[in-house]
Design a protein around this motif. Structure first.
Motif, short mmCIF file in Angstrom:
data_model
loop_
_atom_site.label_atom_id
_atom_site.label_comp_id
_atom_site.label_asym_id
_atom_site.label_seq_id
_atom_site.Cartn_x
_atom_site.Cartn_y
_atom_site.Cartn_z
N LEU A 34 21.27 8.97 -5.69
CA LEU A 34 20.99 9.38 -7.07
C LEU A 34 19.53 9.74 -7.29
O LEU A 34 19.15 10.10 -8.41
N HIS A 35 18.71 9.62 -6.23
CA HIS A 35 17.27 9.91 -6.31
C HIS A 35 16.59 9.07 -7.39
O HIS A 35 15.73 9.55 -8.14
N LEU A 36 16.97 7.78 -7.44
CA LEU A 36 16.41 6.89 -8.45
C LEU A 36 15.56 5.76 -7.86
O LEU A 36 15.00 4.96 -8.61
N GLY A 37 15.45 5.72 -6.54
CA GLY A 37 14.80 4.59 -5.90
C GLY A 37 13.36 4.37 -6.32
O GLY A 37 12.89 3.23 -6.39
N LEU B 26 6.75 -10.03 -17.72
CA LEU B 26 7.47 -8.87 -17.23
C LEU B 26 6.94 -8.51 -15.85
O LEU B 26 5.75 -8.71 -15.57
N SER B 27 7.78 -8.00 -15.00
CA SER B 27 7.37 -7.49 -13.70
C SER B 27 7.78 -6.03 -13.61
O SER B 27 8.91 -5.68 -13.95
N THR B 28 6.86 -5.20 -13.17
CA THR B 28 7.13 -3.77 -13.03
C THR B 28 7.22 -3.43 -11.55
O THR B 28 6.26 -3.62 -10.79
N TYR B 29 8.39 -2.94 -11.13
CA TYR B 29 8.59 -2.52 -9.74
C TYR B 29 9.56 -1.34 -9.71
O TYR B 29 10.24 -1.05 -10.70
N THR B 30 9.64 -0.71 -8.56
CA THR B 30 10.61 0.37 -8.39
C THR B 30 12.01 -0.22 -8.25
O THR B 30 12.18 -1.39 -7.87
N LEU B 31 13.01 0.61 -8.52
CA LEU B 31 14.39 0.16 -8.34
C LEU B 31 14.66 -0.17 -6.88
O LEU B 31 15.44 -1.09 -6.59
N VAL C 33 0.81 -1.22 0.00
CA VAL C 33 0.00 0.00 0.00
C VAL C 33 0.85 1.27 0.00
O VAL C 33 0.30 2.37 0.10
N LYS C 34 2.16 1.12 -0.10
CA LYS C 34 3.00 2.29 -0.31
C LYS C 34 2.69 2.87 -1.69
O LYS C 34 2.45 2.12 -2.64
N THR C 35 2.72 4.16 -1.82
CA THR C 35 2.30 4.81 -3.06
C THR C 35 3.04 4.26 -4.27
O THR C 35 2.42 3.88 -5.28
N ASP C 36 4.38 4.21 -4.21
CA ASP C 36 5.15 3.78 -5.37
C ASP C 36 4.99 2.29 -5.64
O ASP C 36 4.91 1.86 -6.80
#
Length: 301
Positions: A280-283, A251-256, A78-81
């Motif tokens: 790097l503000h890429l997470g 394919l799986s879509t997730y944040t870095l 339930v975290k936004t990202d």
């Protein structure tokens, strides 16, 4: 580890003839059964000498497993990202099932519905939706997303719904979590209408990621009992009364950040990766990646 352990037979062929391929790593159960978690804790992994399927053995009792899922935390879901990523994955699954089946309306059941994101999307397309999951927290959240859906807390089994009452059934990363995956598919076949379709997603032990990762493959988790290849999954579906139509990579879509937190078995590498992403503000950047998963579509003739 104080929980009772039991030995099981091969989930596919039922034989008790196996060889060890990965020794157990049972450090801790803390947070290991939280949703959207790939814990490096795992049982001993064996390979059946008769059919070639890999599975966990020995394992916790079914009662203990269900109890751990009941109280599993859903914070990561339930975290936004992360929620944004989950929704992207669920859309992809539903769209692919619709494309294969040609079914644009009707009743859809999601087995192991988790926090309900797949149901939310299918309901938005006009489907009458139902779902079931053992997690109390997950079901509560799913009901908040789909207020008029038939979403139940508990174990998926026969007798929950009328036979031949669903046009589509989805089973996303569930059959690898259960002691008897055949029972899941056989029961689903009974719930499907003639001409209905089932969609199954799970890890792929023949994927390139599995082969290069070896015993560090991310699928080796205490949540997982059965480990499938496309051939074995198709064979199981056929034995359970369905006609496999296609098997393909997912394919799986997730944040870095998600890939870093769950993809590195080494705590030092994980910490380093997360630190670099933060600097790097890429997470929170999303990436679609063939994460060693596959999906099967099958119909009921």
């Amino acid at each position: 580890m104080k929980h009772e352990m039991i030995t099981i037979r091969c989930p596919l062929c039922g034989e008790n003839d196996h060889v060890t391929v990965n020794e157990a790593n049972l450090d801790s159960l803390e947070n290991a059964f939280d949703y959207l978690t790939e814990s490096p804790t795992h049982y001993r992994i064996v390979r059946c000498r008769q059919c070639g399927m890999e599975y966990s053995n020995p394992i916790l009792t079914e009662e203990a497993i269900l109890d751990l899922y009941k109280t599993g935390k859903v914070d990561n879901c339930v975290k936004t990202d992360e929620e944004r990523s989950i929704r992207a994955n669920m859309r992809r699954y539903v769209d692919r099932l619709i494309r294969h089946s040609g079914i644009l309306e009707g009743r859809l059941l999601d087995i192991g519905c988790g926090c309900g994101h797949l149901l939310e999307y299918a309901h938005g397309l006009g489907f009458d939706v139902a779902g079931i999951d053992p997690g109390r927290n997950a079901v509560e959240y799913a009901r908040s997303l789909v207020k008029d859906g038939d979403i139940r807390e508990g174990k998926f089994e026969a007798g929950l719904f009328p036979e031949a009452s669903f046009d589509l059934i989805t089973c996303i990363h569930v059959i690898d979590h259960v002691i008897d995956p055949k029972e899941i598919i056989e029961t689903s076949a009974k719930y499907l209408k003639k001409g209905g379709w089932m969609f199954i997603a799970t890890h792929n032990m023949n994927s390139w990621l599995a082969k290069i990762s070896g015993t560090n493959f991310i699928a080796y988790s205490i949540q997982h009992i059965g480990y499938f290849t496309p051939q074995l999954l198709s064979k199981m579906a056929a034995e359970c009364g369905l006609t496999p139509a296609s098997t393909q990579s997912s394919l799986s879509t997730y944040t870095l950040n998600h890939y870093a937190e769950n993809g590195f078995r080494s705590p030092a590498l994980r910490k380093c990766a997360l630190k670099c992403l933060k600097a790097l503000h890429l997470g929170n950047v999303q990436l679609s990646f063939p994460f060693g998963n596959m999906e099967l579509t099958a119909r009921k003739d």
